[in-house]
Design a protein around this motif. Structure first.
Motif, mmCIF file in Angstrom:
data_model
loop_
_atom_site.group_PDB
_atom_site.id
_atom_site.type_symbol
_atom_site.label_atom_id
_atom_site.label_comp_id
_atom_site.label_asym_id
_atom_site.label_seq_id
_atom_site.Cartn_x
_atom_site.Cartn_y
_atom_site.Cartn_z
ATOM 1 N N GLU A 41 0.855 -1.184 0.000
ATOM 2 C CA GLU A 41 0.000 0.000 0.000
ATOM 3 C C GLU A 41 0.890 1.233 0.000
ATOM 4 O O GLU A 41 1.167 1.826 1.030
ATOM 5 C CB GLU A 41 -0.928 0.006 1.218
ATOM 6 C CG GLU A 41 -1.900 -1.132 1.248
ATOM 7 C CD GLU A 41 -2.853 -1.123 0.077
ATOM 8 O OE1 GLU A 41 -3.345 -0.053 -0.309
ATOM 9 O OE2 GLU A 41 -3.113 -2.220 -0.471
ATOM 10 N N LYS A 42 1.353 1.631 -1.155
ATOM 11 C CA LYS A 42 2.221 2.803 -1.237
ATOM 12 C C LYS A 42 1.849 3.619 -2.458
ATOM 13 O O LYS A 42 1.166 3.143 -3.363
ATOM 14 C CB LYS A 42 3.691 2.400 -1.285
ATOM 15 C CG LYS A 42 4.096 1.597 -2.505
ATOM 16 C CD LYS A 42 5.567 1.250 -2.450
ATOM 17 C CE LYS A 42 5.972 0.553 -3.741
ATOM 18 N NZ LYS A 42 7.384 0.345 -3.821
ATOM 19 N N ALA A 43 2.321 4.837 -2.445
ATOM 20 C CA ALA A 43 2.107 5.704 -3.590
ATOM 21 C C ALA A 43 2.815 5.101 -4.796
ATOM 22 O O ALA A 43 3.817 4.387 -4.663
ATOM 23 C CB ALA A 43 2.649 7.098 -3.291
ATOM 24 N N GLU A 44 2.294 5.372 -5.964
ATOM 25 C CA GLU A 44 2.897 4.828 -7.189
ATOM 26 C C GLU A 44 4.297 5.394 -7.381
ATOM 27 O O GLU A 44 4.493 6.605 -7.449
ATOM 28 C CB GLU A 44 2.024 5.162 -8.393
ATOM 29 C CG GLU A 44 0.681 4.461 -8.385
ATOM 30 C CD GLU A 44 0.803 2.948 -8.391
ATOM 31 O OE1 GLU A 44 1.664 2.402 -9.112
ATOM 32 O OE2 GLU A 44 0.044 2.309 -7.643
ATOM 33 N N ASN A 45 5.268 4.519 -7.445
ATOM 34 C CA ASN A 45 6.660 4.906 -7.702
ATOM 35 C C ASN A 45 7.436 3.653 -8.065
ATOM 36 O O ASN A 45 6.918 2.547 -7.971
ATOM 37 C CB ASN A 45 7.270 5.604 -6.486
ATOM 38 C CG ASN A 45 7.371 4.679 -5.296
ATOM 39 O OD1 ASN A 45 8.101 3.705 -5.322
ATOM 40 N ND2 ASN A 45 6.617 4.976 -4.245
ATOM 41 N N GLU A 46 8.655 3.844 -8.464
ATOM 42 C CA GLU A 46 9.491 2.707 -8.840
ATOM 43 C C GLU A 46 10.704 2.595 -7.924
ATOM 44 O O GLU A 46 11.750 2.135 -8.340
ATOM 45 C CB GLU A 46 9.915 2.849 -10.299
ATOM 46 C CG GLU A 46 8.723 2.782 -11.236
ATOM 47 C CD GLU A 46 9.119 2.718 -12.697
ATOM 48 O OE1 GLU A 46 10.282 2.399 -13.001
ATOM 49 O OE2 GLU A 46 8.246 2.999 -13.528
ATOM 50 N N GLY A 49 13.027 -1.153 -2.258
ATOM 51 C CA GLY A 49 12.739 -1.168 -0.836
ATOM 52 C C GLY A 49 13.729 -0.335 -0.035
ATOM 53 O O GLY A 49 13.348 0.410 0.872
ATOM 54 N N GLY A 50 15.009 -0.440 -0.376
ATOM 55 C CA GLY A 50 16.035 0.334 0.319
ATOM 56 C C GLY A 50 15.904 1.826 0.088
ATOM 57 O O GLY A 50 16.117 2.630 1.004
ATOM 58 N N GLN A 51 15.571 2.205 -1.140
ATOM 59 C CA GLN A 51 15.377 3.626 -1.446
ATOM 60 C C GLN A 51 14.178 4.171 -0.676
ATOM 61 O O GLN A 51 14.233 5.264 -0.104
ATOM 62 C CB GLN A 51 15.174 3.828 -2.951
ATOM 63 C CG GLN A 51 16.410 3.552 -3.761
ATOM 64 C CD GLN A 51 16.122 3.438 -5.251
ATOM 65 O OE1 GLN A 51 14.975 3.277 -5.672
ATOM 66 N NE2 GLN A 51 17.172 3.502 -6.050
ATOM 67 N N THR A 83 22.238 4.837 -3.035
ATOM 68 C CA THR A 83 20.797 4.985 -2.796
ATOM 69 C C THR A 83 20.397 6.452 -2.848
ATOM 70 O O THR A 83 19.422 6.823 -3.514
ATOM 71 C CB THR A 83 20.425 4.371 -1.426
ATOM 72 O OG1 THR A 83 20.722 2.981 -1.447
ATOM 73 C CG2 THR A 83 18.964 4.590 -1.098
ATOM 74 N N VAL A 84 21.147 7.291 -2.154
ATOM 75 C CA VAL A 84 20.841 8.721 -2.105
ATOM 76 C C VAL A 84 20.968 9.343 -3.492
ATOM 77 O O VAL A 84 20.140 10.180 -3.879
ATOM 78 C CB VAL A 84 21.742 9.433 -1.076
ATOM 79 C CG1 VAL A 84 21.683 10.951 -1.234
ATOM 80 C CG2 VAL A 84 21.342 9.020 0.338
ATOM 81 N N ASN A 85 21.973 8.939 -4.258
ATOM 82 C CA ASN A 85 22.123 9.484 -5.614
ATOM 83 C C ASN A 85 20.867 9.227 -6.444
ATOM 84 O O ASN A 85 20.396 10.112 -7.174
ATOM 85 C CB ASN A 85 23.346 8.888 -6.308
ATOM 86 C CG ASN A 85 24.643 9.453 -5.779
ATOM 87 O OD1 ASN A 85 24.667 10.512 -5.158
ATOM 88 N ND2 ASN A 85 25.722 8.720 -5.998
ATOM 89 N N CYS A 86 20.306 8.032 -6.338
ATOM 90 C CA CYS A 86 19.072 7.711 -7.068
ATOM 91 C C CYS A 86 17.908 8.581 -6.587
ATOM 92 O O CYS A 86 17.106 9.062 -7.391
ATOM 93 C CB CYS A 86 18.710 6.240 -6.891
ATOM 94 S SG CYS A 86 19.844 5.103 -7.716
ATOM 95 N N LEU A 87 17.828 8.790 -5.288
ATOM 96 C CA LEU A 87 16.744 9.600 -4.735
ATOM 97 C C LEU A 87 16.883 11.071 -5.126
ATOM 98 O O LEU A 87 15.881 11.741 -5.392
ATOM 99 C CB LEU A 87 16.695 9.449 -3.209
ATOM 100 C CG LEU A 87 16.297 8.066 -2.697
ATOM 101 C CD1 LEU A 87 16.526 7.950 -1.192
ATOM 102 C CD2 LEU A 87 14.851 7.747 -3.054
ATOM 103 N N VAL A 88 18.111 11.548 -5.187
ATOM 104 C CA VAL A 88 18.352 12.933 -5.618
ATOM 105 C C VAL A 88 17.980 13.079 -7.093
ATOM 106 O O VAL A 88 17.298 14.035 -7.480
ATOM 107 C CB VAL A 88 19.817 13.352 -5.357
ATOM 108 C CG1 VAL A 88 20.154 14.668 -6.050
ATOM 109 C CG2 VAL A 88 20.081 13.457 -3.847
ATOM 110 N N GLU A 89 18.414 12.127 -7.921
ATOM 111 C CA GLU A 89 18.077 12.163 -9.354
ATOM 112 C C GLU A 89 16.569 12.123 -9.586
ATOM 113 O O GLU A 89 16.062 12.743 -10.521
ATOM 114 C CB GLU A 89 18.743 10.995 -10.082
ATOM 115 C CG GLU A 89 20.234 11.140 -10.243
ATOM 116 C CD GLU A 89 20.889 9.908 -10.845
ATOM 117 O OE1 GLU A 89 20.174 9.113 -11.522
ATOM 118 O OE2 GLU A 89 22.089 9.723 -10.623
#
Length: 156
Positions: A41-46, A49-51, A83-89
């Protein structure tokens, strides 16, 4: 199926097992299954789990350094950096210099990241509230007591 969960457990179910080892095993399995179901049950995203977990930690705990975030997430700093690099991008996390030390980089959830976490929290709470509302008042009382016990276990 929803109403089935509101009925008392038969004597052969895990709730009636007597040994500490059996109860511990059954509790761990049930807790894991509920956690997996809630993660759906989460918002739509790709996000992986770690991110998603790292973003959630930044959302709840506020701005953190990479080292602090790595420690809270129990991963190495190089792994957390990826992980953070992906989240920043993705625009979900932002980096900024620390006010007290410009050499330090502080990470925080961006407005978009906060919105994603709020939507996910809302979906998960709604999913669970629907199921809890189907329980009898007695089962809700038991669940309230179990919640306190679970918090104590988690904090021990």
């Amino acid at each position: 199926m929803l109403m089935e969960s509101a009925t008392p457990a038969p004597a052969s179910t895990p709730a009636r097992r007597s040994s500490v080892a059996e109860l511990s095993h059954d509790f761990r399995i049930a807790n894991g299954r509920l956690a997996r179901r809630l993660r759906q049950e989460k918002a739509e995203n790709e996000l992986s789990g770690g991110q998603f977990s790292a973003l959630g930690t930044l959302f709840v705990d506020g701005p953190l350094t990479l080292g602090e975030l790595s420690e809270l997430e129990h991963v190495t700093p190089p792994s957390m950096n990826r992980t953070v690099n992906c989240l920043v991008e993705a625009g979900l996390v932002q980096r900024a210099g620390a006010e007290d030390d410009g050499r330090k980089v502080v990470l925080s959830a961006s407005e978009q990241g906060q919105a994603l976490m709020r939507e996910t929290r809302m979906r998960r709470d709604a999913w669970l509230a629907t199921r809890v509302s189907a329980l009898t008042p007695e089962r809700r009382r038991v669940l309230a007591e179990a919640t306190l016990i679970m918090r104590g276990l988690a904090d021990s």
